[in-house]
Design a protein around this motif. Structure first.
Motif, mmCIF file in Angstrom:
data_model
loop_
_atom_site.group_PDB
_atom_site.id
_atom_site.type_symbol
_atom_site.label_atom_id
_atom_site.label_comp_id
_atom_site.label_asym_id
_atom_site.label_seq_id
_atom_site.Cartn_x
_atom_site.Cartn_y
_atom_site.Cartn_z
ATOM 1 N N THR A 8 3.122 36.930 -6.676
ATOM 2 C CA THR A 8 2.901 37.239 -7.963
ATOM 3 C C THR A 8 2.718 37.073 -9.186
ATOM 4 O O THR A 8 1.813 37.365 -10.088
ATOM 5 C CB THR A 8 4.128 36.897 -8.904
ATOM 6 N N ILE A 9 1.184 35.892 -8.611
ATOM 7 C CA ILE A 9 0.594 34.982 -9.111
ATOM 8 C C ILE A 9 -1.056 35.245 -8.088
ATOM 9 O O ILE A 9 -1.999 34.469 -8.062
ATOM 10 C CB ILE A 9 0.988 33.638 -9.221
ATOM 11 N N GLY A 10 -0.759 36.246 -7.275
ATOM 12 C CA GLY A 10 -2.325 37.146 -6.903
ATOM 13 C C GLY A 10 -2.147 35.677 -5.322
ATOM 14 O O GLY A 10 -3.257 35.895 -5.067
ATOM 15 N N ILE A 11 -1.258 34.794 -4.788
ATOM 16 C CA ILE A 11 -1.590 34.768 -4.010
ATOM 17 C C ILE A 11 -1.299 35.133 -2.869
ATOM 18 O O ILE A 11 0.316 35.027 -2.608
ATOM 19 C CB ILE A 11 -0.529 32.750 -3.709
ATOM 20 N N GLU A 12 -1.878 35.799 -1.741
ATOM 21 C CA GLU A 12 -1.551 36.392 -0.704
ATOM 22 C C GLU A 12 -1.692 34.994 0.481
ATOM 23 O O GLU A 12 -2.902 35.280 1.302
ATOM 24 C CB GLU A 12 -2.148 37.449 -0.456
ATOM 25 N N ASN A 34 17.417 33.017 9.091
ATOM 26 C CA ASN A 34 17.191 32.894 7.713
ATOM 27 C C ASN A 34 15.949 32.150 7.482
ATOM 28 O O ASN A 34 15.751 31.570 6.086
ATOM 29 C CB ASN A 34 18.671 31.371 8.398
ATOM 30 N N GLU A 35 15.369 31.346 8.256
ATOM 31 C CA GLU A 35 14.178 31.056 8.411
ATOM 32 C C GLU A 35 13.144 32.007 7.861
ATOM 33 O O GLU A 35 12.237 31.241 6.637
ATOM 34 C CB GLU A 35 13.677 29.615 9.358
ATOM 35 N N ASN A 36 12.928 33.225 7.967
ATOM 36 C CA ASN A 36 11.697 34.081 7.885
ATOM 37 C C ASN A 36 12.247 34.815 7.177
ATOM 38 O O ASN A 36 11.388 34.847 5.694
ATOM 39 C CB ASN A 36 12.199 35.235 8.844
ATOM 40 N N VAL A 37 13.558 34.542 6.577
ATOM 41 C CA VAL A 37 14.361 34.557 4.734
ATOM 42 C C VAL A 37 14.034 33.869 3.622
ATOM 43 O O VAL A 37 12.903 34.646 3.046
ATOM 44 C CB VAL A 37 15.399 35.402 4.741
ATOM 45 N N ARG A 38 13.548 32.888 4.125
ATOM 46 C CA ARG A 38 13.090 31.766 2.956
ATOM 47 C C ARG A 38 12.141 31.880 3.026
ATOM 48 O O ARG A 38 11.266 31.473 2.068
ATOM 49 C CB ARG A 38 12.934 30.129 4.026
ATOM 50 N N LYS A 39 11.060 32.216 4.049
ATOM 51 C CA LYS A 39 9.790 31.861 3.987
ATOM 52 C C LYS A 39 9.297 33.264 3.384
ATOM 53 O O LYS A 39 8.206 33.014 2.899
ATOM 54 C CB LYS A 39 8.405 31.939 5.678
ATOM 55 N N GLU A 40 10.069 34.303 3.541
ATOM 56 C CA GLU A 40 9.476 35.740 2.581
ATOM 57 C C GLU A 40 9.782 35.799 1.449
ATOM 58 O O GLU A 40 8.904 36.149 0.397
ATOM 59 C CB GLU A 40 10.249 36.750 3.427
ATOM 60 N N LYS A 41 10.852 34.986 0.924
ATOM 61 C CA LYS A 41 11.296 34.805 -0.096
ATOM 62 C C LYS A 41 9.632 33.758 -0.935
ATOM 63 O O LYS A 41 9.139 34.111 -2.237
ATOM 64 C CB LYS A 41 12.323 34.068 -0.502
ATOM 65 N N MET A 42 9.127 32.559 -0.430
ATOM 66 C CA MET A 42 8.134 31.755 -0.926
ATOM 67 C C MET A 42 6.645 33.059 -1.337
ATOM 68 O O MET A 42 6.667 33.470 -1.697
ATOM 69 C CB MET A 42 7.874 30.776 0.173
ATOM 70 N N GLN A 43 6.526 34.184 -0.117
ATOM 71 C CA GLN A 43 5.949 34.967 0.097
ATOM 72 C C GLN A 43 5.786 35.817 -1.298
ATOM 73 O O GLN A 43 4.932 35.931 -1.868
ATOM 74 C CB GLN A 43 5.695 35.347 1.516
ATOM 75 N N ASN A 44 7.139 36.647 -1.346
ATOM 76 C CA ASN A 44 6.982 37.190 -2.404
ATOM 77 C C ASN A 44 6.704 36.409 -4.132
ATOM 78 O O ASN A 44 5.857 37.146 -4.746
ATOM 79 C CB ASN A 44 8.413 38.191 -2.547
ATOM 80 N N ILE A 45 7.510 35.091 -3.943
ATOM 81 C CA ILE A 45 6.985 34.299 -5.420
ATOM 82 C C ILE A 45 5.729 34.494 -5.441
ATOM 83 O O ILE A 45 4.840 34.065 -6.674
ATOM 84 C CB ILE A 45 7.697 32.734 -5.252
ATOM 85 N N GLY A 65 2.134 31.011 7.160
ATOM 86 C CA GLY A 65 1.382 30.113 6.179
ATOM 87 C C GLY A 65 1.981 29.639 4.368
ATOM 88 O O GLY A 65 1.462 29.080 3.406
ATOM 89 N N ALA A 66 3.271 30.316 4.306
ATOM 90 C CA ALA A 66 4.027 30.912 3.095
ATOM 91 C C ALA A 66 4.620 29.305 2.856
ATOM 92 O O ALA A 66 4.149 28.884 0.924
ATOM 93 C CB ALA A 66 5.308 31.396 3.234
ATOM 94 N N GLU A 67 4.486 28.355 3.538
ATOM 95 C CA GLU A 67 5.684 27.202 2.763
ATOM 96 C C GLU A 67 4.378 25.900 2.400
ATOM 97 O O GLU A 67 4.958 25.615 1.162
ATOM 98 C CB GLU A 67 6.903 26.830 3.673
ATOM 99 N N GLU A 68 3.121 26.169 3.138
ATOM 100 C CA GLU A 68 2.459 25.490 2.896
ATOM 101 C C GLU A 68 1.351 25.126 1.576
ATOM 102 O O GLU A 68 1.275 24.729 0.321
ATOM 103 C CB GLU A 68 1.244 25.419 3.786
ATOM 104 N N LYS A 69 1.491 26.297 1.908
ATOM 105 C CA LYS A 69 1.027 27.668 0.086
ATOM 106 C C LYS A 69 2.115 27.026 -1.774
ATOM 107 O O LYS A 69 1.871 27.004 -2.426
ATOM 108 C CB LYS A 69 0.580 28.653 0.518
ATOM 109 N N PHE A 70 3.241 27.297 -0.571
ATOM 110 C CA PHE A 70 4.199 27.297 -1.732
ATOM 111 C C PHE A 70 4.245 25.821 -2.861
ATOM 112 O O PHE A 70 4.304 25.831 -3.723
ATOM 113 C CB PHE A 70 5.596 27.788 -1.431
ATOM 114 N N ASN A 71 4.187 24.868 -1.094
ATOM 115 C CA ASN A 71 3.774 23.900 -2.010
ATOM 116 C C ASN A 71 3.250 23.110 -2.927
ATOM 117 O O ASN A 71 2.589 22.222 -4.049
ATOM 118 C CB ASN A 71 4.269 23.232 -0.963
ATOM 119 N N GLU A 72 2.237 23.827 -2.868
ATOM 120 C CA GLU A 72 1.108 23.229 -3.406
ATOM 121 C C GLU A 72 0.715 24.360 -4.720
ATOM 122 O O GLU A 72 -0.186 23.472 -5.504
ATOM 123 C CB GLU A 72 -0.569 24.336 -2.125
ATOM 124 N N TYR A 73 0.717 25.229 -4.640
ATOM 125 C CA TYR A 73 1.374 26.214 -5.853
ATOM 126 C C TYR A 73 2.384 26.120 -7.116
ATOM 127 O O TYR A 73 1.884 26.039 -8.325
ATOM 128 C CB TYR A 73 0.320 27.111 -6.039
#
Length: 240
Positions: free
Chosen positions: A50-54, A36-47, A59-67
């Protein structure tokens, strides 16, 4: 009981089945939180993509909360439902509800002082579900980026919607026509528009017409419910 008897063989096999089944059940249960945690972070990655942040999964959650500066759940009328956690909305379940009961999650991002609106998508391909995310610039017309995925499309054909060369075709495409009316973006077989970005169309994948039609439909079907809210935000910004 004799070991070479049929009864012994049957009982031994039954016991082994129970032991293996129990072990698999325990393993599946213990691994579920990690999955479940991997799915949650993968969702953040995909979001973010779309705005050019790979970013990698860790590191997905940190960048998700940043942007991602805002997460909103909308009604079909474009009103904000503050009682719903947008990130937890499951589109597979929402699509089974009447439209007026569905909730439409929206993510608002800010990158280098630019605002983007990220919309989750879900539809049907040739064999099963397809889904993804698409981001709009703050003109509520120009696509910043798109990410697609699928459950069971044909390798080398419909499954190619996950390839970056296909996703990149949507960048800078317009969702409004020349009259300012919503048109979405169509995946067109035999497209001859070259690099045109204002014709509401992109080139299809050879041999994947039905999957391409599914992408066309899910963009059109999902985005239309966000426009009342997004256009209102656009007007409010223009009046400031």
């Amino acid at each position: 009981m004799k070991r070479d008897s049929n009864a012994y063989t049957f009982i031994f096999a039954a016991i082994m089945v129970l032991v293996v089944a129990s072990a698999l059940a325990i393993a599946a249960t213990s691994l579920q939180p990690m999955q479940n945690e991997n799915v949650r972070k993968e969702k953040m990655q995909n979001i973010l993509m779309t705005i050019g942040i790979e970013v990698d999964r860790e590191g997905a959650e940190e960048k998700f909360n940043e942007y991602i500066v805002e997460q909103i759940a909308l009604t079909s009328e474009g009103e904000v439902d503050e009682s719903v956690d947008a990130f937890k909305v499951d589109l597979a379940k929402e699509l089974k509800k009447p439209v007026d009961q569905q909730r439409f999650p929206l993510y608002v991002a800010e990158v280098d002082s630019e605002k983007y609106y990220i919309i989750p998508l879900r539809g049907a391909g040739l064999w099963d579900a397809i889904w993804g995310y698409i981001s709009l610039k703050d003109d509520i017309n120009t696509i910043k980026g798109a990410v697609f995925d699928h459950k069971g499309e044909t390798p080398g054909l419909g499954a190619e919607i996950t390839q970056s060369w296909f996703e990149e075709r949507f960048a800078e495409e317009k969702i409004m026509n020349d009259n300012g009316e919503f048109a979405g973006v169509s995946v067109v077989k035999g497209y001859s528009g070259g690099n045109a970005k204002d014709d509401n169309a992109v080139d299809a994948i050879s041999g994947a017409t039905i999957t391409g039609d599914g992408v066309t439909d899910m963009i059109s079907d999902r985005l239309r419910y966000y426009l009342p809210y997004l256009q209102k935000q656009n007007v409010e910004v223009a009046l400031k």
